[in-house]
Design a protein around this motif. Structure first.
Motif, PDB file in Angstrom:
ATOM      1  N   GLU A 181       0.863  -1.202  -0.037  1.00  0.00           N
ATOM      2  CA  GLU A 181      -0.160  -0.171  -0.021  1.00  0.00           C
ATOM      3  C   GLU A 181       0.816   1.148   0.034  1.00  0.00           C
ATOM      4  O   GLU A 181       2.021   1.398   0.392  1.00  0.00           O
ATOM      5  N   ARG A 182       0.477   2.321  -0.538  1.00  0.00           N
ATOM      6  CA  ARG A 182       1.150   3.454  -0.611  1.00  0.00           C
ATOM      7  C   ARG A 182       0.742   4.507   0.702  1.00  0.00           C
ATOM      8  O   ARG A 182      -0.613   4.204   1.145  1.00  0.00           O
ATOM      9  N   GLN A 183       1.829   4.914   1.196  1.00  0.00           N
ATOM     10  CA  GLN A 183       1.632   5.586   2.475  1.00  0.00           C
ATOM     11  C   GLN A 183       2.252   7.125   2.261  1.00  0.00           C
ATOM     12  O   GLN A 183       3.146   7.221   1.512  1.00  0.00           O
ATOM     13  N   ILE A 184       1.813   8.131   2.886  1.00  0.00           N
ATOM     14  CA  ILE A 184       2.129   9.461   2.985  1.00  0.00           C
ATOM     15  C   ILE A 184       2.335   9.856   4.156  1.00  0.00           C
ATOM     16  O   ILE A 184       1.572   9.661   4.909  1.00  0.00           O
ATOM     17  N   SER A 185       3.461  10.379   4.628  1.00  0.00           N
ATOM     18  CA  SER A 185       3.802  10.986   5.840  1.00  0.00           C
ATOM     19  C   SER A 185       3.120  12.336   6.270  1.00  0.00           C
ATOM     20  O   SER A 185       2.447  12.782   5.191  1.00  0.00           O
ATOM     21  N   GLY A 186       3.417  12.852   7.436  1.00  0.00           N
ATOM     22  CA  GLY A 186       2.969  14.102   7.765  1.00  0.00           C
ATOM     23  C   GLY A 186       3.613  15.224   7.063  1.00  0.00           C
ATOM     24  O   GLY A 186       4.788  14.723   6.609  1.00  0.00           O
ATOM     25  N   ASP A 187       3.792  16.496   7.195  1.00  0.00           N
ATOM     26  CA  ASP A 187       4.446  17.450   6.816  1.00  0.00           C
ATOM     27  C   ASP A 187       6.163  17.286   7.197  1.00  0.00           C
ATOM     28  O   ASP A 187       6.176  16.848   8.429  1.00  0.00           O
ATOM     29  N   ILE A 188       6.899  17.468   6.242  1.00  0.00           N
ATOM     30  CA  ILE A 188       8.503  17.589   6.709  1.00  0.00           C
ATOM     31  C   ILE A 188       8.808  18.884   6.964  1.00  0.00           C
ATOM     32  O   ILE A 188       8.653  19.982   6.155  1.00  0.00           O
ATOM     33  N   THR A 189       9.639  19.015   8.055  1.00  0.00           N
ATOM     34  CA  THR A 189      10.445  20.184   8.341  1.00  0.00           C
ATOM     35  C   THR A 189      11.712  20.094   7.845  1.00  0.00           C
ATOM     36  O   THR A 189      12.569  19.332   8.759  1.00  0.00           O
ATOM     37  N   PHE A 190      12.167  20.710   7.032  1.00  0.00           N
ATOM     38  CA  PHE A 190      13.356  20.531   6.686  1.00  0.00           C
ATOM     39  C   PHE A 190      14.430  21.758   7.513  1.00  0.00           C
ATOM     40  O   PHE A 190      13.847  22.649   7.787  1.00  0.00           O
ATOM     41  N   PRO A 191      15.698  21.490   7.629  1.00  0.00           N
ATOM     42  CA  PRO A 191      16.528  22.480   8.237  1.00  0.00           C
ATOM     43  C   PRO A 191      16.468  23.755   7.401  1.00  0.00           C
ATOM     44  O   PRO A 191      16.026  23.740   6.179  1.00  0.00           O
ATOM     45  N   ALA A 192      16.921  24.903   7.978  1.00  0.00           N
ATOM     46  CA  ALA A 192      17.044  26.112   7.351  1.00  0.00           C
ATOM     47  C   ALA A 192      17.563  25.976   5.884  1.00  0.00           C
ATOM     48  O   ALA A 192      18.679  25.308   5.870  1.00  0.00           O
ATOM     49  N   GLY A 193      17.218  26.530   4.807  1.00  0.00           N
ATOM     50  CA  GLY A 193      17.613  26.753   3.626  1.00  0.00           C
ATOM     51  C   GLY A 193      19.086  27.529   3.465  1.00  0.00           C
ATOM     52  O   GLY A 193      19.539  28.151   4.621  1.00  0.00           O
ATOM     53  N   GLY A 194      19.652  27.454   2.272  1.00  0.00           N
ATOM     54  CA  GLY A 194      20.981  28.236   2.152  1.00  0.00           C
ATOM     55  C   GLY A 194      22.207  27.397   1.742  1.00  0.00           C
ATOM     56  O   GLY A 194      22.977  27.834   1.095  1.00  0.00           O
ATOM     57  N   SER A 195      21.842  26.165   1.790  1.00  0.00           N
ATOM     58  CA  SER A 195      23.056  25.181   1.403  1.00  0.00           C
ATOM     59  C   SER A 195      22.268  23.898   1.242  1.00  0.00           C
ATOM     60  O   SER A 195      21.301  23.393   1.728  1.00  0.00           O
ATOM     61  N   THR A 196      22.944  22.996   0.341  1.00  0.00           N
ATOM     62  CA  THR A 196      22.248  21.855  -0.218  1.00  0.00           C
ATOM     63  C   THR A 196      22.795  20.717   0.812  1.00  0.00           C
ATOM     64  O   THR A 196      23.818  20.483   1.283  1.00  0.00           O
ATOM     65  N   LYS A 197      21.619  19.904   1.217  1.00  0.00           N
ATOM     66  CA  LYS A 197      21.794  18.894   2.250  1.00  0.00           C
ATOM     67  C   LYS A 197      21.514  17.558   1.386  1.00  0.00           C
ATOM     68  O   LYS A 197      20.447  17.647   0.871  1.00  0.00           O
ATOM     69  N   ASN A 198      22.348  16.437   1.905  1.00  0.00           N
ATOM     70  CA  ASN A 198      21.621  15.186   1.418  1.00  0.00           C
ATOM     71  C   ASN A 198      20.714  14.437   2.298  1.00  0.00           C
ATOM     72  O   ASN A 198      20.990  14.222   3.564  1.00  0.00           O
ATOM     73  N   TYR A 199      19.871  13.802   1.743  1.00  0.00           N
ATOM     74  CA  TYR A 199      18.698  12.994   2.504  1.00  0.00           C
ATOM     75  C   TYR A 199      18.707  11.836   1.928  1.00  0.00           C
ATOM     76  O   TYR A 199      18.776  11.309   0.644  1.00  0.00           O
ATOM     77  N   GLY A 200      18.211  10.718   2.680  1.00  0.00           N
ATOM     78  CA  GLY A 200      18.061   9.347   2.280  1.00  0.00           C
ATOM     79  C   GLY A 200      17.231   8.680   2.893  1.00  0.00           C
ATOM     80  O   GLY A 200      16.418   9.177   4.033  1.00  0.00           O
ATOM     81  N   ILE A 201      16.628   7.674   2.485  1.00  0.00           N
ATOM     82  CA  ILE A 201      15.538   6.773   2.783  1.00  0.00           C
ATOM     83  C   ILE A 201      16.061   5.495   3.557  1.00  0.00           C
ATOM     84  O   ILE A 201      16.930   4.720   2.992  1.00  0.00           O
ATOM     85  N   LYS A 202      15.716   5.289   4.865  1.00  0.00           N
ATOM     86  CA  LYS A 202      15.951   4.083   5.410  1.00  0.00           C
ATOM     87  C   LYS A 202      14.830   3.122   5.513  1.00  0.00           C
ATOM     88  O   LYS A 202      13.749   3.835   5.811  1.00  0.00           O
TER      89      LYS A 202
END
Length: 103
Positions: free
Chosen positions: A63-84
């Motif tokens: 089944e497809r699932q969708i999370s709640g809203d994501i709070t990203f760290p402050a912008g201004g630089s590129t950050k790498n995110y991954g899925i575990k």
């Protein structure tokens, strides 16, 4: 590969370029009596074990699932995110992960 398994997608995101609200979406399939959880983690800031968004399922047909809203760290630089992906035991799968704009 010391934080994620081989073949994992790593997303490079600068939160300053994101317009709107985002969530983690993906397909999950758990073995009978098992649960599977997928988490979006921040690899850049040294927090690969602290999820910033999660989805989970005990469904054994997928089944497809969708999370709640994501709070990203402050912008201004590129950050790498991954899925575990974590399975409670036995068998579980996750695939088709993406960031989706919800608002």
């Amino acid at each position: 590969y010391d934080k994620l398994h081989g073949g994992s997608v790593i997303l490079a995101v600068d939160a300053a370029t994101l317009v709107g609200t985002y969530a983690l979406a993906g397909m999950l399939l758990a073995g009978v009596g098992e649960s599977v959880t997928a988490a979006l983690v921040n690899l850049t800031d040294g927090s690969p074990d602290t999820p910033i968004a999660t989805i989970s399922s005990t469904d054994n047909t997928g089944e497809r699932q969708i999370s709640g809203d994501i709070t990203f760290p402050a912008g201004g630089s590129t950050k790498n995110y991954g899925i575990k992906v974590k399975v409670s035991g036995g068998v579980g799968f996750g695939w088709g992960f993406s960031l989706v704009r919800t608002a």
